[in-house]
Design an enzyme around this catalytic site. Structure first.
Site, mmCIF file in Angstrom:
data_model
loop_
_atom_site.group_PDB
_atom_site.id
_atom_site.type_symbol
_atom_site.label_atom_id
_atom_site.label_comp_id
_atom_site.label_asym_id
_atom_site.label_seq_id
_atom_site.Cartn_x
_atom_site.Cartn_y
_atom_site.Cartn_z
ATOM 1 N N PHE A 154 0.798 -1.149 -0.259
ATOM 2 C CA PHE A 154 0.180 0.134 0.124
ATOM 3 C C PHE A 154 0.864 1.336 0.234
ATOM 4 C CE2 PHE A 154 -3.720 -1.671 1.783
ATOM 5 C CZ PHE A 154 -4.823 -0.967 0.193
ATOM 6 N N HIS B 66 -6.134 -9.553 7.871
ATOM 7 C CA HIS B 66 -6.836 -9.138 7.092
ATOM 8 C C HIS B 66 -7.522 -9.357 5.963
ATOM 9 C CE1 HIS B 66 -4.289 -5.292 8.391
ATOM 10 N NE2 HIS B 66 -3.609 -6.081 8.667
ATOM 11 N N CYS C 97 -20.354 -12.325 -1.264
ATOM 12 C CA CYS C 97 -21.776 -11.086 -1.116
ATOM 13 C C CYS C 97 -21.586 -10.866 0.465
ATOM 14 C CB CYS C 97 -23.076 -11.925 -1.356
ATOM 15 S SG CYS C 97 -24.459 -11.090 -1.550
ATOM 16 N N SER D 14 7.874 -7.170 8.012
ATOM 17 C CA SER D 14 7.153 -6.137 8.430
ATOM 18 C C SER D 14 7.793 -4.719 8.705
ATOM 19 C CB SER D 14 5.917 -7.003 9.529
ATOM 20 O OG SER D 14 4.759 -5.673 10.005
#
Length: 234
Positions: free
Chosen positions: A29, A114, A122, A181
């Site tokens: 990200f 996550h 759905c 990380s």
């Protein structure tokens, strides 16, 4: 040293972050220069609000991510972790990543903090599908509800069950290894500290320094995770 600790440990837990995935060619990200990632703010578009109010952009953003993910593959580091689990050297794996590569590579005891991009479900009825629905631009469920990736979106809570499980595993660890990380995001950065407080040795392998390096028994910077794991495996 790490090889010796692995042999001696009765309960080894591994935490993986974005650095594990970037070695497979996936952007994280916070990286730049990847089209979508530089033009858009992920926290605006990969959010629960966007799914409800800006749905077309949400669908296309995640479709691009699915296509990128489906072109990439797990690397040697993922394979070694799966092998170590089979050999009883690793008891569990906590991941911040949503690529599903640990499972693809054969790891069984994986806690996905996550969620996973390998599936969509759905929003209305909860039915699950493979991510090929997004690849094929099919965004609506048979019930008429919106299909969404089975990941934690901005504005959503992390799954309670995964957090409880990860905490328990961290408490049990003799050896806790962090791979790729930055340890800048809560609650993932709490697990190494929980392990440490319960007497575990802490190892951090990350390209750049992290905030928790001062607590670690061993820190390795500026090296690829796959290479380090391969060396230890040899």
């Amino acid at each position: 040293m790490l090889g010796q600790w692995l042999k001696e440990s009765n309960y080894t837990v591994v935490l993986t972050g974005a650095g594990m995935s970037t070695e497979s060619g996936l952007p994280d990200f916070r990286s730049s220069g990847k089209g979508l990632w530089t033009k858009k703010d992920p926290s605006q578009i990969a959010s629960i609000e966007a799914l409800n109010q800006n749905v077309e952009e949400f669908f296309q953003f995640y479709r691009q991510r699915v296509l990128g993910l489906n072109e990439a593959k797990y690397h040697r580091g993922h394979e070694i972790l799966a092998k170590w689990e089979k050999e009883g050297r690793i008891q569990s794996l906590i991941t911040q990543n949503i690529d599903g590569f640990h499972t693809d590579a054969g790891s069984q005891n994986v806690i996905e903090l996550h969620g996973t991009m390998k599936k969509v479900h759905c929003q209305s009825c909860g039915r699950e599908y493979g991510n090929e629905k997004y690849a094929n631009e099919q965004f609506i469920c048979e019930c008429g509800g919106k299909l969404r990736p089975s990941v934690v979106l901005f504005g959503e809570m992390l799954p309670e069950e995964a957090l409880v499980q990860a905490t328990k595993e961290s408490e049990k660890a003799d050896l806790f290894i962090v791979l790729g990380s930055s340890l800048s995001v809560t609650p993932a950065n709490q697990f190494p500290l929980i392990a440490k407080q319960n007497g575990a040795k802490l190892v951090i392998i990350n390209l750049e320094p992290t905030e928790l390096d001062i607590y670690a028994d061993l820190v390795i910077h500026d090296r690829k995770i796959g290479e380090v794991l391969n060396e230890i495996d040899q």
